[in-house]
Design an enzyme around this catalytic site. Structure first.
Site: not given
Length: 243
Positions: A97, A206, A208
């Protein structure tokens, strides 16, 4: 290499996570590294020493409030000077991002990120197609595999001139595409790209946030069960073991 030796080598892999003013997801990225089996190392934007890490994650957020352009100020941080040299030397680097935006500003990846086509912040679970499974950050996926990764951005529209887009396509450097819907107007449905060497990858979604059952997107095993993002972090550990 024995399984025991492999586990030891993975545990010794040190993955740096850089924090800028306005970074939001550095702790999430560090947790993803830890869950994958590596050792996360906190790095600060004002420190030009990468502390001998083996790879680096530039996490998401709104560094410097996205003033000027998203990632434009962070590009000049002392940590980025060291990172640019390390990336050109082959160190694996992942930009997520805002981290992707920083990588384009630093010219480690081509193109640029601008406001979403609809001019609104967007937050949703997004299906991606893995277009290149041969990079340092994607080698644990299959070519053409569909994965579900959370997406949250305001400046997520990837743009580049037609020559650059053709070059990315021709060289297999489109790493991910949006599936089902293009959420921000990115050219050719591009969600993420890689450099020619395959050690630098940037994407808007994302990973994560999709590494631990109970906290990720919905998956085949039920609500919040998706862990498709963990492959990014196991991929880089595998690439370090075999490099």
């Amino acid at each position: 290499m024995s399984a025991e030796t492999l586990d030891t080598t993975l545990a010794e892999a040190r993955i740096g996570v850089i924090t800028f003013p306005g970074t939001l997801d550095d702790r999430d990225a560090a947790r993803a590294v830890r869950l994958a089996g590596g050792e996360p190392v906190s790095l600060f934007h004002a420190d030009g020493d990468l502390q001998g890490v083996d790879a680096v994650v530039l996490p998401g957020g709104f560094s410097y409030g996205d003033y000027l352009r998203a990632g434009a100020i962070s590009r000049f941080a002392p940590a980025m000077d060291a990172l640019v040299d390390a990336a050109k030397g082959g160190m694996p680097v992942l930009g997520i991002c805002n981290g992707f935006q920083v990588l384009t500003e630093a010219h480690l990846l081509p193109g640029s990120m601008i406001k979403n086509e609809h001019l609104h912040f967007i937050c949703r679970e997004q299906v991606l197609s893995v277009e290149n499974a041969g990079t340092a950050w994607t080698n644990r996926y299959e070519q053409g595999q569909h994965i579900t990764i959370p997406l949250k951005n305001q400046d997520g529209q990837f743009v580049a001139d037609e020559h650059t887009l053709d070059e990315l396509e021709g060289e297999g450097r489109v790493a991910f595409r949006y599936v089902g819907w293009n959420p921000n107007g990115s050219r050719r449905d591009i969600a993420g790209i890689t450099n020619a060497a395959g050690n630098v990858v940037g994407l808007m979604p994302h990973p994560e946030h999709a590494v631990e059952a109970g906290f990720g997107p919905d998956g085949p095993e039920g609500p919040r069960s998706g862990t498709d993002g963990l492959g990014f972090f196991t991929s880089v550990l595998a690439s370090l073991v075999h490099s």
